[in-house]
Enzyme design. Structure first.
Site, PDB file in Angstrom:
ATOM      1  N   GLU A   1     -29.488  45.221 -31.223  1.00  0.00           N
ATOM      2  CA  GLU A   1     -29.190  44.549 -32.827  1.00  0.00           C
ATOM      3  C   GLU A   1     -29.832  45.412 -33.458  1.00  0.00           C
ATOM      4  O   GLU A   1     -29.597  45.906 -34.503  1.00  0.00           O
ATOM      5  CB  GLU A   1     -29.610  42.761 -32.188  1.00  0.00           C
ATOM      6  CG  GLU A   1     -28.528  41.860 -31.379  1.00  0.00           C
ATOM      7  CD  GLU A   1     -26.959  41.566 -31.761  1.00  0.00           C
ATOM      8  OE1 GLU A   1     -26.718  42.686 -33.131  1.00  0.00           O
ATOM      9  OE2 GLU A   1     -26.126  41.164 -31.531  1.00  0.00           O
TER      10      GLU A   1
ATOM     11  N   ARG B   1     -28.242  46.858 -36.820  1.00  0.00           N
ATOM     12  CA  ARG B   1     -28.365  46.532 -37.927  1.00  0.00           C
ATOM     13  C   ARG B   1     -29.933  47.169 -38.803  1.00  0.00           C
ATOM     14  O   ARG B   1     -29.370  47.210 -39.852  1.00  0.00           O
ATOM     15  CB  ARG B   1     -28.814  45.078 -37.250  1.00  0.00           C
ATOM     16  CG  ARG B   1     -27.977  44.276 -36.871  1.00  0.00           C
ATOM     17  CD  ARG B   1     -28.004  42.417 -37.199  1.00  0.00           C
ATOM     18  NE  ARG B   1     -27.316  41.971 -35.322  1.00  0.00           N
ATOM     19  CZ  ARG B   1     -26.565  40.537 -35.808  1.00  0.00           C
ATOM     20  NH1 ARG B   1     -26.647  40.164 -36.432  1.00  0.00           N
ATOM     21  NH2 ARG B   1     -25.671  40.583 -35.167  1.00  0.00           N
TER      22      ARG B   1
ATOM     23  N   ASP C   1     -17.270  45.553 -25.482  1.00  0.00           N
ATOM     24  CA  ASP C   1     -16.453  45.789 -26.496  1.00  0.00           C
ATOM     25  C   ASP C   1     -17.065  47.324 -27.210  1.00  0.00           C
ATOM     26  O   ASP C   1     -16.073  48.363 -27.046  1.00  0.00           O
ATOM     27  CB  ASP C   1     -16.384  44.689 -28.384  1.00  0.00           C
ATOM     28  CG  ASP C   1     -17.940  44.444 -28.469  1.00  0.00           C
ATOM     29  OD1 ASP C   1     -19.003  45.104 -27.691  1.00  0.00           O
ATOM     30  OD2 ASP C   1     -18.055  43.624 -29.639  1.00  0.00           O
TER      31      ASP C   1
ATOM     32  N   GLU D   1     -14.493  41.515 -37.330  1.00  0.00           N
ATOM     33  CA  GLU D   1     -13.547  42.665 -37.080  1.00  0.00           C
ATOM     34  C   GLU D   1     -12.258  42.750 -37.228  1.00  0.00           C
ATOM     35  O   GLU D   1     -11.694  43.968 -36.862  1.00  0.00           O
ATOM     36  CB  GLU D   1     -13.385  42.524 -35.069  1.00  0.00           C
ATOM     37  CG  GLU D   1     -14.711  42.399 -34.132  1.00  0.00           C
ATOM     38  CD  GLU D   1     -15.996  41.574 -34.606  1.00  0.00           C
ATOM     39  OE1 GLU D   1     -15.510  40.342 -34.660  1.00  0.00           O
ATOM     40  OE2 GLU D   1     -17.074  42.235 -34.453  1.00  0.00           O
TER      41      GLU D   1
HETATM   42  C1  DMJ Z   1     -22.145  42.615 -34.845  1.00  0.00           C
HETATM   43  O1  DMJ Z   1     -22.950  42.666 -34.703  1.00  0.00           O
HETATM   44  C2  DMJ Z   1     -21.005  44.178 -34.792  1.00  0.00           C
HETATM   45  O2  DMJ Z   1     -20.081  44.006 -35.213  1.00  0.00           O
HETATM   46  C3  DMJ Z   1     -22.129  43.837 -33.056  1.00  0.00           C
HETATM   47  O3  DMJ Z   1     -21.157  45.436 -32.992  1.00  0.00           O
HETATM   48  C4  DMJ Z   1     -20.189  42.855 -32.766  1.00  0.00           C
HETATM   49  N1  DMJ Z   1     -20.611  41.678 -32.576  1.00  0.00           N
HETATM   50  C5  DMJ Z   1     -21.532  41.483 -34.029  1.00  0.00           C
HETATM   51  C6  DMJ Z   1     -20.075  41.014 -35.111  1.00  0.00           C
HETATM   52  O4  DMJ Z   1     -18.705  40.539 -35.139  1.00  0.00           O
END
Ligand code: DMJ
Length: 592
Positions: free
Chosen positions: A227, A231, A359, A495
């Protein structure tokens, strides 16, 4: 004696050891290996040449002199025009959009259906021209009412956060309370490049000042490696790239040095938790395992940190993870969602999904390949194999209306489960991006069909918002999909709008803009509160309970993608020049 020829073949000077003689009227300055001799030669040749020129000029008629003046004027004009054209030329390749074609919607073939164009590449992939971004981009602000509306939403969210939670990770917009997860001012850092792209100078400057003065990584506190990488590290690098302000790169390097502790496991597969202050790392308390998507979704950021600092150590550590995972056995390219940093092996029979914890493994295979100028073949191979695996094992059609969706294989038995996380709606965008870069036509067909299904997960509800998870019927004469109450919440995730933007940029089809506008109305109507935008507890209700949390990705991703989606200029962030990380932070594409 020797003869020296200069670039112009008709001008030639002959030298011997002590003097030089010009063999042409307009003789040039020559040089020898001896510096002093060279000066003497120069002086004598110049003297002779000047006298010759004056004598010749005096012998010319008025007409001849006019002709010479005219020729000089024309030559000067040509030079000026040439120089002007050179200066105004962009120093990047002009995007070649010939591969961006509009195609009608067609049904993609699944198992037991005839396969269309499985291995036909639209273009020889390795020959695609790589576009290199060399100048910081210029953003000109909103250009229409829809974009303006999104900018107002961003300002509203920023204001609520600023008034009630400035310097904390999130604002709880109902109670007006701050919330901390990593204590890194997450909303400021994550949202800053959105402000920059929207042309919001005031917000950008106050956020930048906070980062400069207040953002430190010395606290004795555990953070999630993935994260913080996507981020915070991703955002710092994008802001550095946009502004060329070294402050951002210095912060990114400090953070990167601390995050490197994650790779200190026996296998080199990162631990999930890092203590930034202590520079130590460990597995989560509840498990020996790391999440597959997490350890494979840091490579874009660590590579960019290496490229920007010219220190390969970050890229090497992160790329080694991808290489190790490349070597592991998989189910037709599909990966279990847990991996052991001690042994470097997957947890056998863990769930296989393109939703939570799986994902972005698939997303970063393609994006790493693009980031490195399409030079790392195994990344493309793994991506292609995985997408074939998705088509064979995970893509199915609902009943009665045959909507295409992506299900999961359950832990243990590998039984097919017809449920799709909202997170999986990243896939249409990634598939379309691959197709725009030469991958088979069925990737695009699958992208377009999945995009429709994702749209339906929104349209099915009175709020026009999608739940966290949608379940599909495969044998039903009534409803194709349904939402369980436990899965009916919405974090205002990005998404779906992310994929809309990819498909809009790649196809130019404005229907995707209109779908985005419908979803945006849902956010405005049900999620907007006085201090920002809040997550919702139940999208099935016309009066959904509000959860009192504004996620940083709502500003970083959801609003950014909506703003870009509504632009008439599809290439504000040009996919030929940028690869967008998993948190919507654009990073430059390199040649290798
Ligand atoms: C975000 O922090 C990023 O896109 C991550 O890869 C997946 N989840 C969240 C948003 O849904």
């Amino acid at each position: 004696m020797f003869t020296m020829k200069e670039p112009s073949p008709d001008i030639q000077i002959e030298f011997n050891e002590s003097h030089a003689v010009s063999s042409t009227t307009f003789g040039r300055v020559g040089w020898t290996s001896n510096k002093d001799t060279s000066i003497l030669i120069t002086d004598s040749v110049q003297a002779i040449t000047h006298q010759n020129i004056i004598r010749k000029w005096n012998r010319l008629s008025r007409l001849q002199r006019s002709l010479v003046y005219a020729s000089l004027a024309i030559a000067a004009t040509v030079l000026v025009l040439y120089y002007t054209a050179k200066v105004s030329e962009p120093d990047v390749d002009i995007p070649n959009a010939s591969h961006l074609v509009e195609e009608p919607l067609k049904n993609i073939s699944l198992v037991n259906e005839p396969v269309l164009n499985t291995m036909i590449l639209k273009k020889p992939v390795q020959n695609e021209v790589v576009k290199i971004e060399r100048r910081p981009p210029v953003f000109t602000g909103p250009s229409n009412a829809r974009q303006l509306a999104v900018v107002q939403s961003f300002k509203h969210a920023w204001k609520g956060y600023k008034e009630h939670a400035w310097g904390h990770d999130n604002v709880k917009p109902l109670s007006g309370m701050p919330f901390d997860w990593f204590s890194l001012g997450l909303t400021i850092v994550d949202a800053l490049d959105t402000a920059y792209i929207m042309g919001l100078n005031e917000e950008f400057e106050e956020g930048k000042q906070w980062i400069k003065d207040e953002l430190v990584f010395t606290k004795n506190k555990d953070v999630n490696f993935f994260e913080v990488t996507i981020r915070v590290l991703g955002a710092l690098l994008t802001n550095y790239h946009f502004t060329r302000d070294d402050m951002f790169l210095n912060k990114a390097k400090d953070l990167g040095d601390r995050l490197m502790a994650a790779f200190s496991s026996p296998s080199g597969i990162p631990y999930s938790d890092v203590n930034l202050g202590m520079k130590t790392a460990h597995a989560p308390e509840w498990s020996h395992y790391s999440t597959t998507a997490e350890v494979t979704t840091v490579q874009l950021e660590f590579r960019e940190l290496s490229r920007a600092t010219k220190d390969p150590v970050y890229e090497d550590a992160a790329a080694a993870v991808s290489e190790k995972i490349h070597q592991l056995p998989k189910k037709h390219g599909l990966v279990p969602i847990f991996i052991n940093p001690g042994t470097g092996h997957f947890l056998p029979h863990a769930t296989i999904t393109l939703g939570a914890r799986g994902d972005s493994y698939y997303e970063y295979l393609l994006k790493q390949w693009l980031q490195t100028g399409k030079t790392i073949n195994y990344l493309l191979d793994d991506y292609m194999t995985a997408m074939e695996g998705v088509r064979e094992f995970l893509a199915r059609r609902s009943s009665p209306n045959k909507h295409l969706f992506i299900g999961e294989l359950s832990a243990g038995s590998e039984t097919f489960i017809p449920k799709m996380d909202h997170l999986t709606c990243f896939l249409p965008g990634t598939l379309a991006l691959g197709h725009a870069n030469g991958l088979p036509d069925w990737h695009m067909m699958m992208a377009e069909e999945l995009m429709q299904t994702c749209y339906l997960t929104y349209a099915a509800h009175p709020t026009f918002l999608a739940p966290e998870i949608t379940h599909f019927n495969m044998v039903s004469s009534t409803e194709d999909m349904y939402t369980k109450t436990a899965d009916a919440h919405s974090l205002l995730r990005p998404e779906f709008v992310e994929s809309l933007w990819y498909l809009y940029q790649i196809t130019g089809n404005t229907t995707y803009q209109d779908w985005g506008w419908q979803i945006y109305q849902g956010f405005e109507k049900y999620a907007k509160v006085s201090n920002g935008y809040t997550s919702l507890a139940n999208v099935k209700s016309e009066k959904p309970l509000q959860r009192d949390m504004m996620e940083s990705f709502f500003l970083s991703e959801t609003l950014k993608y909506l703003y870009l989606l509504f632009s008439e200029d599809r290439y504000v962030i040009d996919l030929n020049r940028y690869v967008i990380n998993s948190e919507a932070h654009p990073l430059p594409i390199h040649e290798n």
